[in-house]
Design a protein around this motif. Structure first.
Motif, PDB file in Angstrom:
ATOM      1  N   ASN A  57      25.571   8.900   7.285  1.00  0.00           N
ATOM      2  CA  ASN A  57      26.113   9.483   6.063  1.00  0.00           C
ATOM      3  C   ASN A  57      27.159   8.625   5.371  1.00  0.00           C
ATOM      4  O   ASN A  57      27.315   8.681   4.173  1.00  0.00           O
ATOM      5  CB  ASN A  57      26.711  10.865   6.335  1.00  0.00           C
ATOM      6  CG  ASN A  57      25.649  11.845   6.762  1.00  0.00           C
ATOM      7  OD1 ASN A  57      24.453  11.572   6.605  1.00  0.00           O
ATOM      8  ND2 ASN A  57      26.057  12.981   7.309  1.00  0.00           N
ATOM      9  N   TYR A  58      27.915   7.872   6.152  1.00  0.00           N
ATOM     10  CA  TYR A  58      29.026   7.187   5.526  1.00  0.00           C
ATOM     11  C   TYR A  58      28.859   5.670   5.449  1.00  0.00           C
ATOM     12  O   TYR A  58      29.769   4.965   5.047  1.00  0.00           O
ATOM     13  CB  TYR A  58      30.344   7.579   6.205  1.00  0.00           C
ATOM     14  CG  TYR A  58      30.487   9.067   6.349  1.00  0.00           C
ATOM     15  CD1 TYR A  58      30.418   9.890   5.224  1.00  0.00           C
ATOM     16  CD2 TYR A  58      30.640   9.661   7.592  1.00  0.00           C
ATOM     17  CE1 TYR A  58      30.518  11.260   5.350  1.00  0.00           C
ATOM     18  CE2 TYR A  58      30.744  11.036   7.715  1.00  0.00           C
ATOM     19  CZ  TYR A  58      30.681  11.829   6.598  1.00  0.00           C
ATOM     20  OH  TYR A  58      30.783  13.184   6.726  1.00  0.00           O
ATOM     21  N   GLY A  59      27.688   5.207   5.855  1.00  0.00           N
ATOM     22  CA  GLY A  59      27.304   3.805   5.662  1.00  0.00           C
ATOM     23  C   GLY A  59      28.381   2.770   5.919  1.00  0.00           C
ATOM     24  O   GLY A  59      28.909   2.672   7.022  1.00  0.00           O
ATOM     25  N   SER A  60      28.709   2.001   4.876  1.00  0.00           N
ATOM     26  CA  SER A  60      29.593   0.855   5.061  1.00  0.00           C
ATOM     27  C   SER A  60      31.018   1.310   5.365  1.00  0.00           C
ATOM     28  O   SER A  60      31.783   0.626   6.033  1.00  0.00           O
ATOM     29  CB  SER A  60      29.583  -0.023   3.811  1.00  0.00           C
ATOM     30  OG  SER A  60      30.129   0.706   2.746  1.00  0.00           O
ATOM     31  N   GLN A  61      31.356   2.524   4.893  1.00  0.00           N
ATOM     32  CA  GLN A  61      32.683   3.049   5.192  1.00  0.00           C
ATOM     33  C   GLN A  61      32.814   3.321   6.697  1.00  0.00           C
ATOM     34  O   GLN A  61      33.841   3.041   7.296  1.00  0.00           O
ATOM     35  CB  GLN A  61      32.884   4.335   4.403  1.00  0.00           C
ATOM     36  CG  GLN A  61      34.332   4.749   4.264  1.00  0.00           C
ATOM     37  CD  GLN A  61      34.424   6.159   3.720  1.00  0.00           C
ATOM     38  OE1 GLN A  61      33.620   6.574   2.883  1.00  0.00           O
ATOM     39  NE2 GLN A  61      35.382   6.908   4.220  1.00  0.00           N
TER      40      GLN A  61
ATOM     41  N   HIS B  50      18.797   0.140  12.723  1.00  0.00           N
ATOM     42  CA  HIS B  50      19.988   0.344  11.926  1.00  0.00           C
ATOM     43  C   HIS B  50      21.252   0.188  12.780  1.00  0.00           C
ATOM     44  O   HIS B  50      22.258  -0.332  12.342  1.00  0.00           O
ATOM     45  CB  HIS B  50      19.913   1.753  11.342  1.00  0.00           C
ATOM     46  CG  HIS B  50      20.901   2.003  10.260  1.00  0.00           C
ATOM     47  ND1 HIS B  50      20.723   1.555   8.978  1.00  0.00           N
ATOM     48  CD2 HIS B  50      22.094   2.639  10.271  1.00  0.00           C
ATOM     49  CE1 HIS B  50      21.760   1.922   8.253  1.00  0.00           C
ATOM     50  NE2 HIS B  50      22.598   2.580   9.010  1.00  0.00           N
ATOM     51  N   LEU B  51      21.146   0.656  14.021  1.00  0.00           N
ATOM     52  CA  LEU B  51      22.302   0.627  14.923  1.00  0.00           C
ATOM     53  C   LEU B  51      22.815  -0.770  15.214  1.00  0.00           C
ATOM     54  O   LEU B  51      23.967  -0.957  15.574  1.00  0.00           O
ATOM     55  CB  LEU B  51      21.940   1.280  16.264  1.00  0.00           C
ATOM     56  CG  LEU B  51      22.033   2.787  16.385  1.00  0.00           C
ATOM     57  CD1 LEU B  51      21.892   3.166  17.851  1.00  0.00           C
ATOM     58  CD2 LEU B  51      23.374   3.274  15.844  1.00  0.00           C
ATOM     59  N   LYS B  52      21.949  -1.756  15.065  1.00  0.00           N
ATOM     60  CA  LYS B  52      22.355  -3.113  15.443  1.00  0.00           C
ATOM     61  C   LYS B  52      23.548  -3.597  14.623  1.00  0.00           C
ATOM     62  O   LYS B  52      24.289  -4.466  15.034  1.00  0.00           O
ATOM     63  CB  LYS B  52      21.191  -4.102  15.331  1.00  0.00           C
ATOM     64  CG  LYS B  52      20.816  -4.479  13.911  1.00  0.00           C
ATOM     65  CD  LYS B  52      19.813  -5.636  13.934  1.00  0.00           C
ATOM     66  CE  LYS B  52      19.577  -6.204  12.550  1.00  0.00           C
ATOM     67  NZ  LYS B  52      18.818  -5.306  11.666  1.00  0.00           N
ATOM     68  N   ASN B  53      23.762  -2.987  13.464  1.00  0.00           N
ATOM     69  CA  ASN B  53      24.874  -3.382  12.604  1.00  0.00           C
ATOM     70  C   ASN B  53      26.209  -2.768  13.016  1.00  0.00           C
ATOM     71  O   ASN B  53      27.243  -3.094  12.454  1.00  0.00           O
ATOM     72  CB  ASN B  53      24.584  -2.979  11.157  1.00  0.00           C
ATOM     73  CG  ASN B  53      23.295  -3.598  10.669  1.00  0.00           C
ATOM     74  OD1 ASN B  53      23.054  -4.783  10.883  1.00  0.00           O
ATOM     75  ND2 ASN B  53      22.440  -2.786  10.051  1.00  0.00           N
ATOM     76  N   PHE B  54      26.175  -1.823  13.955  1.00  0.00           N
ATOM     77  CA  PHE B  54      27.400  -1.112  14.310  1.00  0.00           C
ATOM     78  C   PHE B  54      27.909  -1.519  15.689  1.00  0.00           C
ATOM     79  O   PHE B  54      27.124  -1.770  16.583  1.00  0.00           O
ATOM     80  CB  PHE B  54      27.152   0.400  14.254  1.00  0.00           C
ATOM     81  CG  PHE B  54      26.895   0.887  12.850  1.00  0.00           C
ATOM     82  CD1 PHE B  54      27.951   1.260  12.033  1.00  0.00           C
ATOM     83  CD2 PHE B  54      25.603   0.920  12.338  1.00  0.00           C
ATOM     84  CE1 PHE B  54      27.718   1.685  10.734  1.00  0.00           C
ATOM     85  CE2 PHE B  54      25.371   1.348  11.038  1.00  0.00           C
ATOM     86  CZ  PHE B  54      26.433   1.727  10.240  1.00  0.00           C
ATOM     87  N   PRO B  55      29.234  -1.577  15.839  1.00  0.00           N
ATOM     88  CA  PRO B  55      29.816  -2.037  17.102  1.00  0.00           C
ATOM     89  C   PRO B  55      29.817  -0.944  18.160  1.00  0.00           C
ATOM     90  O   PRO B  55      30.857  -0.397  18.495  1.00  0.00           O
ATOM     91  CB  PRO B  55      31.245  -2.410  16.694  1.00  0.00           C
ATOM     92  CG  PRO B  55      31.558  -1.480  15.565  1.00  0.00           C
ATOM     93  CD  PRO B  55      30.276  -1.246  14.834  1.00  0.00           C
ATOM     94  N   VAL B  56      28.652  -0.621  18.669  1.00  0.00           N
ATOM     95  CA  VAL B  56      28.509   0.484  19.619  1.00  0.00           C
ATOM     96  C   VAL B  56      28.301  -0.056  21.027  1.00  0.00           C
ATOM     97  O   VAL B  56      27.518  -0.972  21.235  1.00  0.00           O
ATOM     98  CB  VAL B  56      27.308   1.374  19.233  1.00  0.00           C
ATOM     99  CG1 VAL B  56      27.089   2.460  20.266  1.00  0.00           C
ATOM    100  CG2 VAL B  56      27.518   1.977  17.856  1.00  0.00           C
ATOM    101  N   ASP B  57      29.050   0.511  21.993  1.00  0.00           N
ATOM    102  CA  ASP B  57      28.973   0.045  23.374  1.00  0.00           C
ATOM    103  C   ASP B  57      27.948   0.800  24.200  1.00  0.00           C
ATOM    104  O   ASP B  57      27.294   0.239  25.060  1.00  0.00           O
ATOM    105  CB  ASP B  57      30.343   0.221  24.041  1.00  0.00           C
ATOM    106  CG  ASP B  57      31.423  -0.524  23.289  1.00  0.00           C
ATOM    107  OD1 ASP B  57      31.555  -1.736  23.519  1.00  0.00           O
ATOM    108  OD2 ASP B  57      32.095   0.086  22.421  1.00  0.00           O
TER     109      ASP B  57
END
Ligand code: C2E
Ligand code: MG
Ligand code: MG
Ligand code: MG
Length: 284
Positions: A158-162, A191-198
């Protein structure tokens, strides 16, 4: 005839809505009061390392102690708290309480690697979540690496780049991030690859149909493999049987959480359970 039916239907709906609105208002007022009166408590569910069977973490799950008999689960009040904004003070309380508890357990020799706290999308979006987290860590003296924040797929979508910038700020503080209930929302691993998720937590609905549904087996296998390729570890939630545990271990899932090991426990029961479990596994 259609007209009168229409009108009755309309009346039925407005009455229904009024009742709902009233319930909400009552609930909203009692949540506000419960915050003041300290009626919320955290329970903690152990997270187990698949290889060693050690307890490596705990997830904080909020409950509402309405009176001596009544312990209300989060599904009964979190949605309303989110709608009326009370999730901000409630979420703040949860963060502070969970960090304090973890600090206390580390001091007592309960050596967990992380305490996981659920964040609501509303908290993530409206509140200054970085500030809330920073303050909870400061007040408790808990080193940031011991705190894990569970986000949902919808927060990311929902909040994309923010969202990305908030997540980066949280990561800079040194906490870890997990995606909760994975597979129930609309995000994709791509899509998840762009986020810093452990860590990625596979939703319990997949885990619970692992044995009967070959399609779910395929989905879980794919989720685990892709998560690993993206550098994430995998937690299976809702593990209820030995068979599920064995299957997930074969698929190289790193962590288990579920009733097979333990439900969420209050502070004292968790410490007891930890001691009993550790005497079985930690010294072998
Ligand atoms: P969740 O974060 O996915 O937490 C896992 C839920 O699954 C918990 O329910 C837990 O008791 C339950 N569970 C764990 N193992 C098993 C199992 O083996 N079988 C089954 N059937 N269930 C299992 P709970 O405590 O009722 O919490 C429900 C949801 O409420 C949580 O789902 C989370 O989304 C939300 N929640 C809980 N605490 C908080 C909080 O402090 N803040 C926010 N924003 N949400 C919270
Ligand atoms: Mg969770
Ligand atoms: Mg979950
Ligand atoms: Mg959830």
């Amino acid at each position: 005839q259609a007209k009168s039916l229409g009108r009755n239907t309309y009346r039925f709906f407005t009455e229904e809505l009024t009742i709902q609105a009233r319930c909400r208002l009552d609930l909203e007022n009692s949540i506000r009061k419960a915050l003041k009166d300290n009626e919320f408590v955290l329970h903690y569910q152990p997270v187990i390392d698949a290889h060693t069977q050690r307890v490596v973490g705990a997830e904080a799950l909020v409950r509402w102690h309405q009176n001596k008999q009544n312990l209300l689960g989060p599904d009964r009040f979190i949605p309303v708290a989110e709608e009326c904004g009370l999730i901000i003070p409630l979420g703040r309380w949860v963060l502070r309480q969970a960090c304090q508890q973890m600090r206390h357990w580390l001091d007592m020799g309960i050596h967990l690697e992380f305490m996981a706290v659920n964040l609501s999308g509303v908290q993530f979006n409206l509140g200054s979540v970085e500030q809330e987290v920073f303050e909870a860590l400061q007040r408790s003296g808990l080193p940031p690496s011991f705190l894990d924040l569970e986000l949902t797929e919808s927060i990311i979508m929902n909040y994309g780049s923010q969202s990305l910038s908030v997540m980066n700020k949280l990561k800079e503080q040194g906490v870890s991030l997990s995606i909760d209930d994975f597979g129930t929302g609309y995000s994709s691993l791509a899509h998840l690859k762009n986020f810093p998720v452990d860590r990625l937590k596979i939703d319990k609905r997949f885990v619970q149909s692992l044995e009967e549904q070959t399609k779910d087996m395929a989905i879980v296998t794919t989720i685990i493999n892709m998560a690993h390729n993206l550098g994430m570890k995998v937690v299976a939630e809702g593990v209820e049987t030995q068979a599920q545990q064995a299957l997930l271990k074969q698929l190289e899932c790193e962590f288990f959480q579920g009733f097979y090991f333990s439900r969420a426990l209050d502070e004292d029961a968790f410490a007891d359970w930890y001691a009993a479990h550790s005497s079985k596994y930690h010294h072998s």
